[in-house]
Design a protein around this motif. Structure first.
Motif, mmCIF file in Angstrom:
data_model
loop_
_atom_site.group_PDB
_atom_site.id
_atom_site.type_symbol
_atom_site.label_atom_id
_atom_site.label_comp_id
_atom_site.label_asym_id
_atom_site.label_seq_id
_atom_site.Cartn_x
_atom_site.Cartn_y
_atom_site.Cartn_z
ATOM 1 N N HIS A 76 0.139 -1.414 0.622
ATOM 2 C CA HIS A 76 -0.548 -0.071 0.049
ATOM 3 C C HIS A 76 0.447 1.370 -0.083
ATOM 4 O O HIS A 76 2.042 1.235 0.690
ATOM 5 N N THR A 77 0.466 2.158 -0.919
ATOM 6 C CA THR A 77 1.105 3.465 -1.076
ATOM 7 C C THR A 77 1.920 4.143 0.513
ATOM 8 O O THR A 77 2.578 4.696 0.425
ATOM 9 N N PRO A 78 1.075 3.848 1.843
ATOM 10 C CA PRO A 78 2.324 4.441 3.146
ATOM 11 C C PRO A 78 3.305 3.815 3.357
ATOM 12 O O PRO A 78 4.587 4.371 4.049
ATOM 13 N N GLU A 79 3.617 2.323 2.351
ATOM 14 C CA GLU A 79 4.792 1.029 3.658
ATOM 15 C C GLU A 79 5.347 1.761 2.042
ATOM 16 O O GLU A 79 6.961 1.261 1.747
ATOM 17 N N LEU A 80 4.682 1.941 0.843
ATOM 18 C CA LEU A 80 5.820 2.126 -0.570
ATOM 19 C C LEU A 80 6.426 2.998 -0.612
ATOM 20 O O LEU A 80 6.156 4.545 -0.718
ATOM 21 N N THR A 81 7.977 3.131 -1.006
ATOM 22 C CA THR A 81 8.927 3.558 -0.824
ATOM 23 C C THR A 81 8.930 4.490 -2.156
ATOM 24 O O THR A 81 8.976 3.475 -3.416
ATOM 25 N N GLU A 111 11.123 1.736 -5.119
ATOM 26 C CA GLU A 111 10.352 1.109 -5.059
ATOM 27 C C GLU A 111 9.175 0.998 -6.127
ATOM 28 O O GLU A 111 9.717 0.410 -7.298
ATOM 29 N N PHE A 112 8.726 2.102 -6.134
ATOM 30 C CA PHE A 112 8.210 2.590 -6.653
ATOM 31 C C PHE A 112 8.494 2.813 -8.482
ATOM 32 O O PHE A 112 8.534 2.622 -9.476
ATOM 33 N N ASP A 113 10.202 3.426 -8.177
ATOM 34 C CA ASP A 113 11.231 4.573 -9.768
ATOM 35 C C ASP A 113 11.426 2.628 -9.882
ATOM 36 O O ASP A 113 11.480 2.563 -11.230
ATOM 37 N N GLU A 168 -0.905 -2.199 -5.101
ATOM 38 C CA GLU A 168 0.022 -1.984 -5.346
ATOM 39 C C GLU A 168 -0.394 -0.837 -6.836
ATOM 40 O O GLU A 168 -0.371 -1.439 -8.008
ATOM 41 N N PRO A 169 -0.230 0.527 -5.764
ATOM 42 C CA PRO A 169 -0.429 2.226 -7.491
ATOM 43 C C PRO A 169 0.881 1.955 -8.670
ATOM 44 O O PRO A 169 0.700 2.107 -9.648
ATOM 45 N N HIS A 170 1.843 1.288 -7.827
ATOM 46 C CA HIS A 170 2.859 1.786 -8.757
ATOM 47 C C HIS A 170 2.853 0.415 -9.655
ATOM 48 O O HIS A 170 3.310 0.443 -11.687
ATOM 49 N N TYR A 171 2.148 -0.547 -9.374
ATOM 50 C CA TYR A 171 1.610 -2.069 -11.241
ATOM 51 C C TYR A 171 0.943 -1.736 -11.430
ATOM 52 O O TYR A 171 1.223 -1.236 -13.120
ATOM 53 N N ALA A 172 -0.139 -0.492 -10.914
ATOM 54 C CA ALA A 172 -1.156 -0.463 -12.059
ATOM 55 C C ALA A 172 -0.393 0.622 -12.878
ATOM 56 O O ALA A 172 -1.281 0.972 -14.321
ATOM 57 N N ALA A 173 0.311 1.906 -12.265
ATOM 58 C CA ALA A 173 0.486 2.770 -12.882
ATOM 59 C C ALA A 173 1.507 2.275 -14.316
ATOM 60 O O ALA A 173 1.214 2.786 -15.030
#
Length: 246
Positions: A95-100, A103-105, A152-157
């Motif tokens: 989830h976003t609060p625990e995602l750095t 990690e997103f990049d 997993e917002p970064h995966y969807a993005a």
């Protein structure tokens, strides 16, 4: 024989596509990152069960230099390159609060930027292709590109970005190269098995009109269609068992 490069081709969806292409008469470059044993197993299966040849090529698709080498090795091995399938990807449930931000990049680099870099490296070779249906690029997106993901917002993005790249490249490379995407729903692979229990699968299956979960071979069939569909470009083919209707 014509030749195809499948990134992330050692397991799951990538393997399903690689084996489908080989059955259809293609030599196949099976790219892998770390699973050499799995990639060599795909190669052995292709050589034993089809008339095509195959080679396993290690490369980190988030590394542009490795991507250049991957494409050149494919061309040197088979004498050319006619089709590319950008399938390599990772998933990370956070989830976003625990995602750095790091990690997103990193996930974006592997999942989305690699689609650009592999296609860029392959472009000049695809232009030299003489296959009757014309050369093509197929990019693996996801149903979550349309629906979003609560975990997993970064995966969807990354998968949404792949659809934008697909449309952009279809406009840029037409009429010489067709570029399409596939957006799978739930496909049973080792990656989805790690995050879904038997009960999760049962609930998913019962909600689908087809009353079954997807298999890598289902995506392989879709890829074969787009590979040969001479009047289709810039499209995203949903392969999800009818999930978007429910």
């Amino acid at each position: 024989m014509p030749a195809a490069l499948i990134t992330g081709g050692s397991r799951g969806i990538g393997r399903g596509i690689a084996e489908q292409y080989a059955r259809d008469g293609y030599d196949v470059a099976v790219n892998y990152h770390s699973s050499e044993t799995a990639a060599e197993d795909v190669v052995e299966t292709i050589r034993a069960e089809t008339d095509g040849d195959a080679v396993a090529i290690q490369a980190d698709v988030s590394d542009s230099g490795a991507v250049e080498s991957l494409v050149e090795t494919t061309v040197e091995t088979f004498g050319g390159l006619d089709h590319v399938v950008n399938n390599a990807a990772i998933s990370q449930h956070k989830h976003t609060p625990e995602l750095t931000v790091e990690e997103f990049d990193t996930l974006m680099q592997i999942n989305a930027t690699s689609v650009f870099s592999v296609t860029k490296a392959a472009h000049e070779h695809l232009l030299e292709s003489a296959v009757g249906e014309g050369p093509s690029v197929i990019n693996l997106s996801s149903r979550l590109a349309h629906a979003g993901a609560p975990h997993e917002p970064h995966y969807a993005a990354s998968k949404a970005g792949i659809i934008a790249i697909t449309k952009s490249h279809a406009k840029e490379f037409g009429p010489d190269i067709r570029v399409n995407a596939i957006a799978p729903g739930y496909i049973v692979t080792d990656m989805t098995d790690r995050t879904n229990t038997a009960e999760d699968k049962r609930e998913r299956r019962e909600k689908l009109p087809l009353q079954r979960l997807g298999e890598p071979e289902d995506v392989g069939q879709a890829a074969a269609y787009l590979r040969d569909a001479r009047f289709v470009t810039g499209e995203t083919l949903n392969v999800n068992g009818g999930q978007d209707m429910v």
